[in-house]
Write an enzyme that holds these catalytic residues in place. Structure first.
Site, PDB file in Angstrom:
ATOM      1  N   ASP A  16      47.319  81.664  18.962  1.00 27.77           N
ATOM      2  CA  ASP A  16      47.826  80.809  20.031  1.00 27.77           C
ATOM      3  C   ASP A  16      46.776  80.804  21.148  1.00 27.77           C
ATOM      4  O   ASP A  16      45.741  81.470  21.073  1.00 27.77           O
ATOM      5  CB  ASP A  16      49.203  81.311  20.506  1.00 27.77           C
TER       6      ASP A  16
HETATM    7  C1  GLC Z   1      50.657  77.158  24.262  1.00 34.51           C
HETATM    8  C2  GLC Z   1      51.822  77.370  23.307  1.00 34.51           C
HETATM    9  C3  GLC Z   1      51.622  76.761  21.936  1.00 34.51           C
HETATM   10  C4  GLC Z   1      50.731  75.540  22.020  1.00 34.51           C
HETATM   11  C5  GLC Z   1      49.359  75.986  22.491  1.00 34.51           C
HETATM   12  C6  GLC Z   1      48.400  74.804  22.643  1.00 34.51           C
HETATM   13  O1  GLC Z   1      50.439  78.324  25.004  1.00 34.51           O
HETATM   14  O2  GLC Z   1      52.265  78.703  23.116  1.00 34.51           O
HETATM   15  O3  GLC Z   1      52.928  76.433  21.439  1.00 34.51           O
HETATM   16  O4  GLC Z   1      50.611  74.928  20.740  1.00 34.51           O
HETATM   17  O5  GLC Z   1      49.423  76.717  23.717  1.00 34.51           O
HETATM   18  O6  GLC Z   1      48.852  73.933  23.624  1.00 34.51           O
END
Ligand code: GLC
Length: 734
Positions: free
Chosen positions: A276
């Site tokens: 993430d």
């Molecule tokens: C965010 C979220 C994730 C998302 C990623 C990119 O922190 O946790 O769900 O896909 O960053 O935006």
């Protein structure tokens, strides 16, 4: 892809032929030609080029061309319009080895046209609606050159304090599995691949506080939180995103048990695991890595193939390999996965075969009438009617004067919800405007007062709102959570209407005028002080671009509500986490029993149960019948019941099937959802509904993670929600 999904997707595609239904639905399988091509390419790449494929970067419409020219990127994310994607695609293909980029973005409920938030899509309890939302989202995204959706979010949750419940499929694993499979299938049919996130257990954050620790037994992990991800992989998903949170003390980004033992060894997943956002760096803050260099080593060796946004793989991975701390074989394995997925998605196909990004044509794919109509239909199906005292709804004979009170009625952002991607405020038909224009032909005058802003931190506007309300015959109050109080990092300790909204509602109720309440919610809320003040409640989870039109369709009776609660609605925040599938305990709750499992200040049951939702008509669900009351382990239980519309209006009834394992080696939930179906019935019409449950579905995992179905007696409940007592028994034999 089960037949009904084919039918749903084919129907939709027949109506909108512009999209090619994926030729190979279902779990991805190894293709020898692809494997040979992957091995050959990996064998010709330098260490730096390999590391480049393990980086997900970008995050801006105008990307950094140097990163592409240096082969330092594998996935470019959140890119802008088709023009910039086409340019980046061409640049990447001009670099040595001509390895194409994957283009990704978070499109969890739409791109330019927003559908309800995912919890509102789950609330449809309608697999065709789930396919529709994903299909049209992908059609808009893929026309702009996006290949990879950073979604669906499949985090089961029973804790409404956690703001991200609105991004996911709710509290139940069976509903979540159907949501996962239909969304993966719909995305693929629309031309995009899925990323299953966040792996795993994120929705069980202690105290409902986002990013907080998660502790789950192996049994609960495998019975509840893993099944939606497995369903997504069975449906063909090729990418998984590791979760921020620790699971039993180990961060998702460094968790060999989830990323290797379960995902790779148990499930045979051969796609990509990405971190993430910046989560590789967060291993230092978690206290499991001494520095960023060790964080990279831990993440790579735990099975994270791609680093999102931290830049640390690019900075440290090559030297970790040169120092012998990360074997080249592990890098080759990760790169092979990235290349395999790109080849499976057709990105390496010759120009005449692969999807072309045509910047000139792209804008025509956005905000199309059929997409907006689909968003309106899904929004209608996701609205839950919680109360309708005296059948005040629908307004078949609207009163002369209606006062709409509440800023959200006129706030496009609150209609669209969080993660709004390219949604445009000016393309949102506001609930206020829809009511005004469509009540006018009935001679109804609609007045409006915000009362306060959408968060309602001030009571200054209350007097004006009350004055407006007093001069009306009916109040339509529009309250709830503003879009920015929902989704990521928005946990709440209280679950009532936010800030001064309850006070505003109380002031409106004191006028004595009947109130129809519309709630834009980002989570289940505590409505114990709301229900007595209102005649009707329409519940939506950010209804999307067309939500205002959809709500007006329902209020005027041009459609009838059919949504069902995907999460239990608590009576008090002290009950949370709460879910319908509670264990009986040794002292099952009985009203009045002072030594049963109970609270002294509240009932243990929810105010509204999982699966609950009213309609504008009435239904009876007859006694369930089993085709055979003795079935073998490898067989299927067939349950049927007669559903009748006993009211005066046509409607859609949700028939839900729950099973209870009466006696087992572990204490089993009082009931578990194992099937559901929607049935449309005209007044007086009856239909026999049949649901099938493979006996293999009736098992559970023990503490070593082994799944088993135990013979014995089971009860099966069939009804309109999870508290139905409409049951019959059957027996499973060896
Ligand atoms: C965010 C979220 C994730 C998302 C990623 C990119 O922190 O946790 O769900 O896909 O960053 O935006």
């Amino acid at each position: 892809m089960p037949l009904r999904h084919h039918l749903a997707a084919v129907f939709l595609l027949a109506a909108f032929p512009a999209v090619s239904l994926a030729e190979s639905p279902g779990r991805a399988v190894a293709d020898p030609a692809i494997e040979a091509r992957v091995a050959d390419l990996v064998g010709r790449m330098s260490l730096e080029e390999k590391v480049g494929q393990m980086v997900l970067g970008g995050w801006s419409p105008e990307f950094d061309e140097k990163e592409i020219v240096d082969g330092a990127l594998g996935i470019l994310s959140n890119t802008g319009e088709a023009g910039s994607v086409a340019k980046a695609d061409a640049r990447a293909r001009s670099v040595r080895h001509s390895i194409p980029l994957l283009f990704s973005r978070d499109l969890i409920h739409g791109y330019r046209t927003l559908f309800p938030m995912p919890l509102g899509i789950a609330a449809t309890f309608d697999e065709a609606a789930m396919v529709t939302a994903a299909l049209f989202t992908a059609r808009e995204g893929s026309a702009q050159g996006l290949d990879l959706n950073l979604g669906p979010m499949l985090d089961l949750s029973r804790d409404a304090r956690w703001g991200r419940v609105v991004e996911g499929p709710g509290e139940d694993p069976f509903l979540a599995r159907r949501f996962a499979a239909t969304t993966v299938e719909g995305l693929r049919a629309g031309g995009m691949a899925a990323t299953l996130k966040h792996f795993v257990g994120y929705g069980a954050a202690e105290s409902g506080r986002d990013y907080n620790a998660v502790d789950l037994s192996e049994s609960r992990l495998r019975d509840l939180y893993l099944p939606p991800f497995k369903a997504g992989i069975e449906a063909g998903a090729q990418v998984v995103m590791a979760a921020f949170n620790t699971l039993n003390g180990v961060p998702g980004t460094a968790n060999r048990h989830t990323l290797i033992d379960i995902l790779r060894k148990d499930w045979g997943f051969d796609g990509i695991v990405m971190s993430d956002w910046d989560a590789v760096r967060e291993l230092v803050a978690h206290g499991v890595a001494a520095d960023e260099r060790e964080a990279v080593e831990k993440a790579v060796m735990a099975g994270v193939d791609m680093d999102m946004a931290s830049g640390l793989y690019g900075e440290h991975l090559a030297s970790l390999v040169r120092d012998g701390r990360v074997p080249m074989a592990r890098v080759d394995e990760a790169v092979a996965r990235v290349l395999r997925v790109k080849m499976r998605l057709g990105l390496f196909d010759p120009p005449e075969k692969r999807r072309r990004i045509d910047p000139a044509m792209a804008p025509q794919a956005l905000a199309r009438p059929e997409t907006r109509e689909a968003a309106r239909d899904v929004a209608r199906r996701g609205v839950v009617l919680l109360e309708n005292e005296g059948a005040i709804l629908p307004l078949v004979r609207p009163p002369k004067r209606v006062a709409v009170i509440g800023a959200m009625a006129a706030d496009a952002g609150d209609h669209m919800g969080a993660w709004g991607a390219l949604g445009r405020r000016e393309e949102v038909p506001l609930l206020l405007d829809e009511l005004r224009s469509r009540l006018a032909p009935h001679g109804t005058k609609v007045t409006f007062a915000a009362g306060c802003d959408d968060a309602c931190r001030s009571t200054e506007g209350f007097d004006a709102a009350v004055k407006t309300a007093k001069s009306a015959d009916l109040i339509i109050a529009v309250l709830g959570e503003p879009w920015w109080m929902t989704a990521e990092s928005t946990s709440r300790t209280r679950l009532g209407l936010p800030n001064h909204q309850q006070e505003l509602l109380d002031r409106l109720a004191a006028t004595g005028k009947p109130i129809v309440l519309v709630v834009f919610a980002g989570r289940p809320m505590v409505l114990r002080d709301v229900v007595p003040k209102t005649r009707a409640i329409l519940w939506t989870y950010s209804p999307g671009t067309m939500g205002g039109a959809a709500l007006t369709d329902l209020i005027l009776g041009e459609a009838t509500p059919s949504g069902r609660l995907p999460m239990s609605m608590p009576r008090a925040v002290g009950q949370v986490p709460i879910s319908y599938d509670r264990l009986p305990t040794g002292r099952p709750w009985k009203p009045g029993d002072e030594l049963a499992t109970r609270y002294v200040d509240e009932e243990i049951t929810p105010l509204f149960p999982f699966g609950f939702g009213l309609s504008y008509t009435r239904f009876t669900v007859g006694p369930p019948e089993v085709a055979r009351d003795v079935v073998g382990l490898g067989e299927t239980v067939t349950v049927s019941t007669m559903v009748t519309n006993t009211g005066t209006r046509k409607g859609r009834e949700s028939v839900q099937l729950y099973v209870h394992d009466v006696l087992a080696s572990r204490s089993r939930p009082r009931r578990e959802l194992k099937g559901f179906a929607m049935v449309d019935l005209a007044p007086g019409e009856s239909r026999r509904v049949t649901l099938e449950v493979p006996v293999a579905e009736l098992g559970f995992h023990d503490d070593r993670g082994h799944y088993r179905v135990e013979p014995g007696r089971f009860e099966v409940f069939v009804g309109p929600h999870s508290d139905t007592e409409n049951k019959v028994s059957f027996t499973v034999v060896e």
